[in-house]
Write a protein that holds these residues in place. Sequence first.
Motif, PDB file in Angstrom:
ATOM      1  N   PHE A  72      -9.370  -1.780  -5.864  1.00 27.09           N
ATOM      2  CA  PHE A  72      -8.370  -2.795  -5.510  1.00 27.09           C
ATOM      3  C   PHE A  72      -7.011  -2.467  -6.132  1.00 27.09           C
ATOM      4  O   PHE A  72      -5.979  -2.471  -5.446  1.00 27.09           O
ATOM      5  N   LEU A  73      -6.990  -2.170  -7.410  1.00 25.42           N
ATOM      6  CA  LEU A  73      -5.731  -1.911  -8.110  1.00 25.42           C
ATOM      7  C   LEU A  73      -5.052  -0.639  -7.615  1.00 25.42           C
ATOM      8  O   LEU A  73      -3.826  -0.596  -7.452  1.00 25.42           O
ATOM      9  N   VAL A  74      -5.846   0.403  -7.375  1.00 32.41           N
ATOM     10  CA  VAL A  74      -5.260   1.642  -6.869  1.00 32.41           C
ATOM     11  C   VAL A  74      -4.646   1.415  -5.491  1.00 32.41           C
ATOM     12  O   VAL A  74      -3.573   1.949  -5.186  1.00 32.41           O
ATOM     13  N   HIS A  75      -5.290   0.612  -4.666  1.00 36.06           N
ATOM     14  CA  HIS A  75      -4.728   0.313  -3.348  1.00 36.06           C
ATOM     15  C   HIS A  75      -3.410  -0.451  -3.466  1.00 36.06           C
ATOM     16  O   HIS A  75      -2.459  -0.168  -2.718  1.00 36.06           O
ATOM     17  N   LEU A  76      -3.338  -1.391  -4.368  1.00 42.23           N
ATOM     18  CA  LEU A  76      -2.078  -2.114  -4.560  1.00 42.23           C
ATOM     19  C   LEU A  76      -0.937  -1.146  -4.898  1.00 42.23           C
ATOM     20  O   LEU A  76       0.186  -1.303  -4.423  1.00 42.23           O
ATOM     21  N   ALA A  77      -1.245  -0.135  -5.697  1.00 40.88           N
ATOM     22  CA  ALA A  77      -0.215   0.791  -6.157  1.00 40.88           C
ATOM     23  C   ALA A  77       0.167   1.822  -5.108  1.00 40.88           C
ATOM     24  O   ALA A  77       1.350   2.178  -4.987  1.00 40.88           O
ATOM     25  N   THR A  78      -0.793   2.320  -4.342  1.00 45.44           N
ATOM     26  CA  THR A  78      -0.522   3.494  -3.507  1.00 45.44           C
ATOM     27  C   THR A  78      -0.541   3.261  -2.004  1.00 45.44           C
ATOM     28  O   THR A  78      -0.260   4.197  -1.247  1.00 45.44           O
ATOM     29  N   ILE A  79      -0.854   2.056  -1.543  1.00 48.70           N
ATOM     30  CA  ILE A  79      -0.754   1.790  -0.100  1.00 48.70           C
ATOM     31  C   ILE A  79       0.645   2.135   0.423  1.00 48.70           C
ATOM     32  O   ILE A  79       0.768   2.746   1.500  1.00 48.70           O
ATOM     33  N   PRO A  80       1.726   1.799  -0.282  1.00 49.58           N
ATOM     34  CA  PRO A  80       3.059   2.148   0.240  1.00 49.58           C
ATOM     35  C   PRO A  80       3.344   3.649   0.269  1.00 49.58           C
ATOM     36  O   PRO A  80       4.295   4.081   0.927  1.00 49.58           O
ATOM     37  N   ILE A  81       2.555   4.450  -0.425  1.00 46.65           N
ATOM     38  CA  ILE A  81       2.815   5.892  -0.495  1.00 46.65           C
ATOM     39  C   ILE A  81       1.968   6.671   0.507  1.00 46.65           C
ATOM     40  O   ILE A  81       2.492   7.453   1.302  1.00 46.65           O
ATOM     41  N   THR A  82       0.663   6.459   0.474  1.00 45.72           N
ATOM     42  CA  THR A  82      -0.242   7.227   1.337  1.00 45.72           C
ATOM     43  C   THR A  82      -1.168   6.347   2.173  1.00 45.72           C
ATOM     44  O   THR A  82      -1.996   6.875   2.919  1.00 45.72           O
ATOM     45  N   GLY A  83      -1.050   5.037   2.054  1.00 46.64           N
ATOM     46  CA  GLY A  83      -2.040   4.169   2.669  1.00 46.64           C
ATOM     47  C   GLY A  83      -3.307   4.118   1.833  1.00 46.64           C
ATOM     48  O   GLY A  83      -4.240   3.382   2.152  1.00 46.64           O
ATOM     49  N   THR A  84      -3.336   4.886   0.769  1.00 47.53           N
ATOM     50  CA  THR A  84      -4.442   5.014  -0.191  1.00 47.53           C
ATOM     51  C   THR A  84      -5.683   5.611   0.456  1.00 47.53           C
ATOM     52  O   THR A  84      -6.414   4.954   1.190  1.00 47.53           O
ATOM     53  N   GLY A  85      -5.881   6.886   0.143  1.00 49.01           N
ATOM     54  CA  GLY A  85      -7.104   7.545   0.576  1.00 49.01           C
ATOM     55  C   GLY A  85      -8.145   7.413  -0.519  1.00 49.01           C
ATOM     56  O   GLY A  85      -9.015   6.572  -0.452  1.00 49.01           O
ATOM     57  N   ILE A  86      -8.033   8.240  -1.558  1.00 51.42           N
ATOM     58  CA  ILE A  86      -8.962   8.354  -2.697  1.00 51.42           C
ATOM     59  C   ILE A  86     -10.419   8.435  -2.252  1.00 51.42           C
ATOM     60  O   ILE A  86     -11.328   8.257  -3.053  1.00 51.42           O
ATOM     61  N   ASN A  87     -10.630   8.693  -0.971  1.00 53.43           N
ATOM     62  CA  ASN A  87     -11.962   8.786  -0.387  1.00 53.43           C
ATOM     63  C   ASN A  87     -11.865   9.676   0.851  1.00 53.43           C
ATOM     64  O   ASN A  87     -11.461   9.220   1.917  1.00 53.43           O
ATOM     65  N   PRO A  88     -12.211  10.961   0.722  1.00 49.19           N
ATOM     66  CA  PRO A  88     -12.067  11.875   1.859  1.00 49.19           C
ATOM     67  C   PRO A  88     -12.825  11.450   3.108  1.00 49.19           C
ATOM     68  O   PRO A  88     -12.367  11.710   4.228  1.00 49.19           O
ATOM     69  N   ALA A  89     -13.976  10.806   2.952  1.00 47.89           N
ATOM     70  CA  ALA A  89     -14.731  10.357   4.122  1.00 47.89           C
ATOM     71  C   ALA A  89     -13.961   9.274   4.868  1.00 47.89           C
ATOM     72  O   ALA A  89     -13.897   9.280   6.106  1.00 47.89           O
ATOM     73  N   ARG A  90     -13.368   8.339   4.142  1.00 53.79           N
ATOM     74  CA  ARG A  90     -12.572   7.284   4.759  1.00 53.79           C
ATOM     75  C   ARG A  90     -11.397   7.890   5.530  1.00 53.79           C
ATOM     76  O   ARG A  90     -11.094   7.502   6.656  1.00 53.79           O
ATOM     77  N   SER A  91     -10.710   8.873   4.923  1.00 53.11           N
ATOM     78  CA  SER A  91      -9.571   9.515   5.564  1.00 53.11           C
ATOM     79  C   SER A  91     -10.003  10.329   6.782  1.00 53.11           C
ATOM     80  O   SER A  91      -9.334  10.311   7.822  1.00 53.11           O
TER      81      SER A  91
END
Length: 286
Positions: free
Chosen positions: A221-240
């Motif tokens: 949750f916290l990582v998404h708050l920080a990085t959604i504006p930059i990359t949409g937040t991947g941090i999960n290659p399967a999701r991407s």
Amino acid sequence: MENKEEDVRVGANKFHEHQPIGTAAQSQDKDYKEPPPAPFIDAAEFASWSFYRAGIAEFIATFLFLYITVLTVMGVSKSDSKCATVGIQGIAWAFGGMIFALVYCTAGISGGHINPAVTFGLFLARKLSLNRAVFYMVMQCLGAICGAGVVKGFGKSLYMAKGGGANVVAHGYTKGSGLGAEIVGTFVLVYTVFSATDAKRSARDSHVPILAPLPIGFAVFLVHLATIPITGTGINPARSLGAAIIYNKSHAWDDHWVFWVGPFIGAALAALYHQVVIRAIPFKSK
């Protein structure tokens, strides 16, 4: 209350960390059991139903993860007014909340990885064999593709018009910035996974009850708050990968390498930090 305070005092002082540099951080008389390292390749797993059951659990969990999260992204994207939707905070909660729920459901079956980067980090720490790690990653990617595919089936035109939940480096940021965001974000996640599932925690921190999926989901949750504006937040290659394959537009593939290289580097750094610095496991105790 007095007993609680005593538990905290004992828990904080029972284990001493004054070993010389180069020796293990845990004492010889530890009151917890460190799981033995997994074999590099375990051929016997191929004859075990639990091996395939774990892979199926990873497939279903990643399928549900993509279904809920990408559908949430589509719901926010289709509205002209973000005030009428859950907004970025809601998207972050969808990702973090689903990880919390799915790790809780699958931890006893497969370990609840739901992410090739987590699997890679745990493999580097010898928590699972190479064949199990590869099997998990394949099943996670297949689940992600199917989950994004179902969302597209609900409304192809909307899905394609609104980006399909695919990860791209946002306008105004360089690929290097996106890569850095993915590395640090994945480090936070995988380090949290190591800390929340550490065998030592049950002994040293027994006075601090914790449900492992909770900090893992909260980290997402916290990582998404920080990085959604930059990359949409991947941090999960399967999701991407799942979103990119179903969306399948050229600009989604231009930056796609960032969402594999970044998470794998972040996972490797987290494994190295936790195993070598925090636990000092590669060193022998004197």
